[in-house]
Design a protein around this motif. Structure first.
Motif: not given
Length: 313
Positions: A131-140, A172-190
């Motif tokens: 993952v890129d530029w994300s907030s990632l959490t691994i929990d039970s 997978f959570n990857k930033l798009k190459v064509s993106n020109v915006k300042i991205p907000e972090r994606a939130k992913i919980t597994v």
């Protein structure tokens, strides 16, 4: 844009008044013309609810009424100027009362919730998160499947993908190459199943990660981190081997009292809160609860310009 149109129209009127000796241009014609301009500007912008649209409508209406001499007396330039100011003062007052603001811009977000894999065989799952530029959490969590993924993703910024078969899950959570915006972090919980064994590989690029593995059976954990902030709590259900390749990252290891830590590192690493560890003859560091702990976390770090903080919880 509207202001430029008004300036162009005013310039044309002045040119016409000079060329035709005011034959085509009288005060009433100018007043009528600007009445139309203010009305059009107000009406076309009214749907956007911008501040100033109501003032344009009011003043444009006043100009049209005076043009057709519907007031008891004809208004001179000074009176019209004061009425224009009054129109925008009224607009500002209504804007404050009803809090006029621009409409909300809809963001193309995906809310993902899925159990993976649909059919699981064996007792060990290979799990990967890249993952890129994300907030990632691994929990039970108490789930029937080995993995439950929850995510909030902006589809204009990220390319989210998952792959799986009967014994592995890749996220997978990857930033798009064509993106020109300042991205907000994606939130992913597994969420992981407490009854399944896991081999986990994480690839983090400028992320904030929280790995709570206390109730998870982790046989092998491999983390590659670039410019990330990682908090990790080792398993209290199994011995854990963690290989961590860190570049310009902050690593915070939180140890339960019944878990010891054996640390081996190479590279540039800044230690912090290292009081409860001692160095053995082979160069490794060991926590002072090593002989009493139920389980041990073996942490191997290869790092460049990173920081390590170790604390007991």
């Amino acid at each position: 844009m509207h202001g430029r149109i008004i300036l162009i129209a005013l310039g044309i009127l002045i040119v016409l008044s000079v060329i035709f000796n005011e034959f085509l241009v009288s005060f009433s014609l100018i007043e009528f013309f600007f009445g139309v301009i203010f009305l059009v500007c107000g009406i076309t912008s009214f749907k956007k609810r911008n501040v100033g649209t109501l003032g344009s409508l009011i003043f444009g209406t006043i100009l049209m009424i005076d043009t057709f001499q519907l007031f008891p007396t004809s208004l001179d330039f000074g009176q019209l100027f004061l009425l224009m100011i009054a129109s925008y003062i009224i607009d500002a007052g209504f804007s404050g009362l009803f809090h006029i603001r621009k409409p909300h811009i809809r963001i193309n977000k995906s809310i993902i919730s899925e159990n993976l894999p649909p059919k699981f065989t064996g007792n060990t799952l290979e799990l990967t998160t890249d993952v890129d530029w994300s907030s990632l959490t691994i929990d039970s969590y108490k789930i029937d499947s080995p993995v439950k993924v929850k995510a909030v993703i902006d589809n204009d910024i990220y390319s989210f993908k998952k792959e799986y078969d009967s014994s592995k899950v890749n996220i997978f959570n990857k930033l798009k190459v064509s993106n020109v915006k300042i991205p907000e972090r994606a939130k992913i919980t597994v969420y992981l199943n407490e009854n399944t064994y896991y081999n986990y590989h994480a690839d983090l690029n400028v992320c904030t990660a929280f790995f709570d593995l206390r109730r998870i059976k982790t046989r092998e954990v491999r983390i590659k981190s670039t410019g990330s902030n990682i908090t990790l709590i080792p398993s209290q259900n199994d011995n854990t081997s963690i290989d961590l390749n860190s570049e310009v990252s902050s690593i915070n290891i939180k140890l339960p009292e019944d878990v010891s830590l054996v640390l081996n590192h190479i590279g540039d690493l800044n230690f912090k809160n290292f009081g409860r560890m001692y160095q053995r003859e082979d160069g490794t560091y060991v926590t002072d609860n090593f002989s009493e702990a139920f389980y041990t976390c073996y942490l191997n770090i290869s790092s460049e310009i990173s920081r390590l903080n170790i604390e007991f919880i």
